[in-house]
Design a protein around this motif. Structure first.
Motif, PDB file in Angstrom:
ATOM      1  N   UNK A  44       5.026 -15.789  -5.495  1.00 23.66           N
ATOM      2  CA  UNK A  44       5.257 -14.467  -4.906  1.00 23.66           C
ATOM      3  C   UNK A  44       3.949 -13.676  -4.877  1.00 23.66           C
ATOM      4  N   UNK A  45       3.132 -13.821  -5.929  1.00 24.58           N
ATOM      5  CA  UNK A  45       1.844 -13.128  -5.988  1.00 24.58           C
ATOM      6  C   UNK A  45       0.931 -13.573  -4.847  1.00 24.58           C
ATOM      7  N   UNK A  46       0.867 -14.876  -4.584  1.00 22.78           N
ATOM      8  CA  UNK A  46       0.017 -15.394  -3.502  1.00 22.78           C
ATOM      9  C   UNK A  46       0.489 -14.891  -2.147  1.00 22.78           C
ATOM     10  N   UNK A  47       1.788 -14.839  -1.951  1.00 22.31           N
ATOM     11  CA  UNK A  47       2.329 -14.344  -0.683  1.00 22.31           C
ATOM     12  C   UNK A  47       2.009 -12.859  -0.519  1.00 22.31           C
ATOM     13  N   UNK A  48       2.205 -12.067  -1.592  1.00 20.91           N
ATOM     14  CA  UNK A  48       1.897 -10.632  -1.521  1.00 20.91           C
ATOM     15  C   UNK A  48       0.428 -10.395  -1.207  1.00 20.91           C
ATOM     16  N   UNK A  49      -0.442 -11.233  -1.758  1.00 21.82           N
ATOM     17  CA  UNK A  49      -1.871 -11.062  -1.527  1.00 21.82           C
ATOM     18  C   UNK A  49      -2.289 -11.542  -0.143  1.00 21.82           C
ATOM     19  N   UNK A  50      -1.691 -12.622   0.342  1.00 26.33           N
ATOM     20  CA  UNK A  50      -2.169 -13.225   1.572  1.00 26.33           C
ATOM     21  C   UNK A  50      -1.468 -12.822   2.841  1.00 26.33           C
ATOM     22  N   UNK A  51      -0.279 -12.289   2.732  1.00 19.09           N
ATOM     23  CA  UNK A  51       0.501 -11.977   3.918  1.00 19.09           C
ATOM     24  C   UNK A  51       0.093 -10.623   4.513  1.00 19.09           C
ATOM     25  N   UNK A  52      -0.060 -10.593   5.815  1.00 23.03           N
ATOM     26  CA  UNK A  52      -0.402  -9.342   6.490  1.00 23.03           C
ATOM     27  C   UNK A  52       0.892  -8.572   6.749  1.00 23.03           C
ATOM     28  N   UNK A  53       1.362  -7.893   5.713  1.00 25.27           N
ATOM     29  CA  UNK A  53       2.641  -7.195   5.750  1.00 25.27           C
ATOM     30  C   UNK A  53       2.582  -5.960   6.655  1.00 25.27           C
ATOM     31  N   UNK A  54       3.739  -5.427   7.049  1.00 25.36           N
ATOM     32  CA  UNK A  54       3.741  -4.197   7.849  1.00 25.36           C
ATOM     33  C   UNK A  54       3.015  -3.043   7.150  1.00 25.36           C
ATOM     34  N   UNK A  55       3.091  -2.964   5.811  1.00 22.04           N
ATOM     35  CA  UNK A  55       2.384  -1.892   5.097  1.00 22.04           C
ATOM     36  C   UNK A  55       0.870  -2.083   5.161  1.00 22.04           C
ATOM     37  N   UNK A  56       0.415  -3.315   5.256  1.00 20.80           N
ATOM     38  CA  UNK A  56      -1.020  -3.560   5.416  1.00 20.80           C
ATOM     39  C   UNK A  56      -1.449  -3.271   6.851  1.00 20.80           C
ATOM     40  N   UNK A  57      -0.651  -3.703   7.806  1.00 20.62           N
ATOM     41  CA  UNK A  57      -0.991  -3.510   9.217  1.00 20.62           C
ATOM     42  C   UNK A  57      -0.977  -2.039   9.617  1.00 20.62           C
ATOM     43  N   UNK A  58      -0.280  -1.209   8.850  1.00 21.19           N
ATOM     44  CA  UNK A  58      -0.093   0.185   9.241  1.00 21.19           C
ATOM     45  C   UNK A  58      -1.364   1.018   9.163  1.00 21.19           C
ATOM     46  N   UNK A  59      -2.409   0.525   8.441  1.00 23.90           N
ATOM     47  CA  UNK A  59      -3.665   1.280   8.341  1.00 23.90           C
ATOM     48  C   UNK A  59      -4.845   0.356   8.643  1.00 23.90           C
ATOM     49  N   UNK A  60      -5.689   0.782   9.570  1.00 19.45           N
ATOM     50  CA  UNK A  60      -6.933   0.073   9.876  1.00 19.45           C
ATOM     51  C   UNK A  60      -8.031   0.726   9.034  1.00 19.45           C
ATOM     52  N   UNK A  61      -8.515   0.010   8.026  1.00 20.84           N
ATOM     53  CA  UNK A  61      -9.541   0.563   7.136  1.00 20.84           C
ATOM     54  C   UNK A  61     -10.875   0.592   7.881  1.00 20.84           C
ATOM     55  N   UNK A  86      -7.344   4.594   9.697  1.00 19.78           N
ATOM     56  CA  UNK A  86      -6.611   5.221  10.792  1.00 19.78           C
ATOM     57  C   UNK A  86      -5.211   4.618  10.820  1.00 19.78           C
ATOM     58  N   UNK A  87      -4.198   5.492  10.872  1.00 19.01           N
ATOM     59  CA  UNK A  87      -2.812   5.024  10.942  1.00 19.01           C
ATOM     60  C   UNK A  87      -2.592   4.296  12.262  1.00 19.01           C
ATOM     61  N   UNK A  88      -2.053   3.094  12.184  1.00 17.74           N
ATOM     62  CA  UNK A  88      -1.794   2.292  13.374  1.00 17.74           C
ATOM     63  C   UNK A  88      -0.400   2.542  13.945  1.00 17.74           C
ATOM     64  N   UNK A  89       0.417   3.202  13.167  1.00 16.40           N
ATOM     65  CA  UNK A  89       1.769   3.596  13.566  1.00 16.40           C
ATOM     66  C   UNK A  89       2.215   4.697  12.598  1.00 16.40           C
ATOM     67  N   UNK A  90       3.362   5.275  12.852  1.00 16.81           N
ATOM     68  CA  UNK A  90       3.882   6.265  11.904  1.00 16.81           C
ATOM     69  C   UNK A  90       4.150   5.555  10.585  1.00 16.81           C
ATOM     70  N   UNK A  91       3.733   6.182   9.467  1.00 14.30           N
ATOM     71  CA  UNK A  91       3.896   5.518   8.174  1.00 14.30           C
ATOM     72  C   UNK A  91       4.122   6.530   7.074  1.00 14.30           C
ATOM     73  N   UNK A  92       4.781   6.075   6.017  1.00 13.16           N
ATOM     74  CA  UNK A  92       4.950   6.909   4.837  1.00 13.16           C
ATOM     75  C   UNK A  92       4.440   6.194   3.587  1.00 13.16           C
ATOM     76  N   UNK A  93       3.957   4.945   3.748  1.00 13.49           N
ATOM     77  CA  UNK A  93       3.407   4.163   2.641  1.00 13.49           C
ATOM     78  C   UNK A  93       2.341   3.215   3.167  1.00 13.49           C
ATOM     79  N   UNK A  94       1.429   2.833   2.271  1.00 10.66           N
ATOM     80  CA  UNK A  94       0.425   1.815   2.601  1.00 10.66           C
ATOM     81  C   UNK A  94       0.339   0.824   1.432  1.00 10.66           C
ATOM     82  N   UNK A  95      -0.233  -0.330   1.699  1.00 10.82           N
ATOM     83  CA  UNK A  95      -0.429  -1.325   0.650  1.00 10.82           C
ATOM     84  C   UNK A  95      -1.918  -1.594   0.477  1.00 10.82           C
ATOM     85  N   UNK A  96      -2.375  -1.512  -0.775  1.00 14.93           N
ATOM     86  CA  UNK A  96      -3.713  -1.935  -1.167  1.00 14.93           C
ATOM     87  C   UNK A  96      -3.552  -3.029  -2.212  1.00 14.93           C
ATOM     88  N   UNK A  97      -4.668  -3.571  -2.676  1.00 14.23           N
ATOM     89  CA  UNK A  97      -4.626  -4.644  -3.660  1.00 14.23           C
ATOM     90  C   UNK A  97      -5.646  -4.395  -4.759  1.00 14.23           C
TER      91      UNK A  97
END
Length: 193
Positions: A44-61, A86-97
């Motif tokens: 689960x840890x590897x998937x959380x780290x490697x997957x480009x989740x919607x919360x990751x896609x929501x912000x372009x660093x 920059x927010x890529x869509x409407x969001x209320x949360x983001x994911x960092x690592x």
């Protein structure tokens, strides 16, 4: 001269023969497997780290600003990291690592003195709740304060982390080998391409 032409002609024919073999799919000393390979099981840890989740896609660093204190003697690291995007869509949360051996002291919005943000951690994933919805195109600035002992590189660069060393004159130095593990082994970031 005749011998030179024969050698040149032989070399050209030899090169054409072997290059055409590879073009036709004829391989020397290559064997096809007898049965299908085994796909690795990912934690689960590897998937959380490697997957480009919607919360990751929501912000372009677009920017990382690091203000770090490194203590090579104690083998610790810490400080502030400013992350702008920059927010890529409407969001209320983001994911960092961030590597789980490093502790978060505070996450603030807009500046080091801004409003404290609520967050949850799961392995290396940090889920940060925004105090209000950000809309597509909005600028986001998050400041993360953290500290701790980062993962030590066991066999750099293949098994990475931080490398702590001393030179001949007993001067400390630190380096990072994080090609496989990702930059989140030493600072909070959006650890996905």
């Amino acid at each position: 001269m005749k011998l030179f032409r024969q050698n040149l002609l032989s070399s050209i024919l030899f090169a054409l023969l072997f290059s055409s073999c590879s073009l036709l799919g004829i391989h020397i000393q290559v064997q096809n497997p007898r049965k299908a390979g085994h796909y690795p099981d990912f934690s689960k840890e590897a998937v959380l780290l490697g997957e480009n989740t919607p919360l990751r896609k929501s912000m372009d660093v677009t920017f990382y600003g690091l203000d770090l204190q490194i203590n090579a003697e104690e083998k610790t690291i810490g400080g502030w990291v400013e992350i702008r995007g920059i927010a890529q869509n409407d969001l209320d949360s983001i994911q960092l690592d961030l590597e789980k051996s490093l502790q978060i002291t505070a996450i603030r919005l807009d500046s080091r003195t801004g409003a404290l943000l609520k967050y949850q951690r799961s392995y290396r994933a940090i889920y940060i709740n925004m105090p209000r919805t950000k809309h597509k195109g909005d600028l986001i600035s998050v400041h993360v304060q953290y500290s701790g002992k980062p993962m030590v590189a066991k066999r750099p660069p293949w098994a990475g982390g931080v490398v702590w060393k001393e030179d001949k004159e007993k001067n400390y130095w630190a380096g990072v080998a994080c090609e496989s593990e990702g930059a989140s082994v030493w600072f909070p970031c959006k650890d996905v391409t």
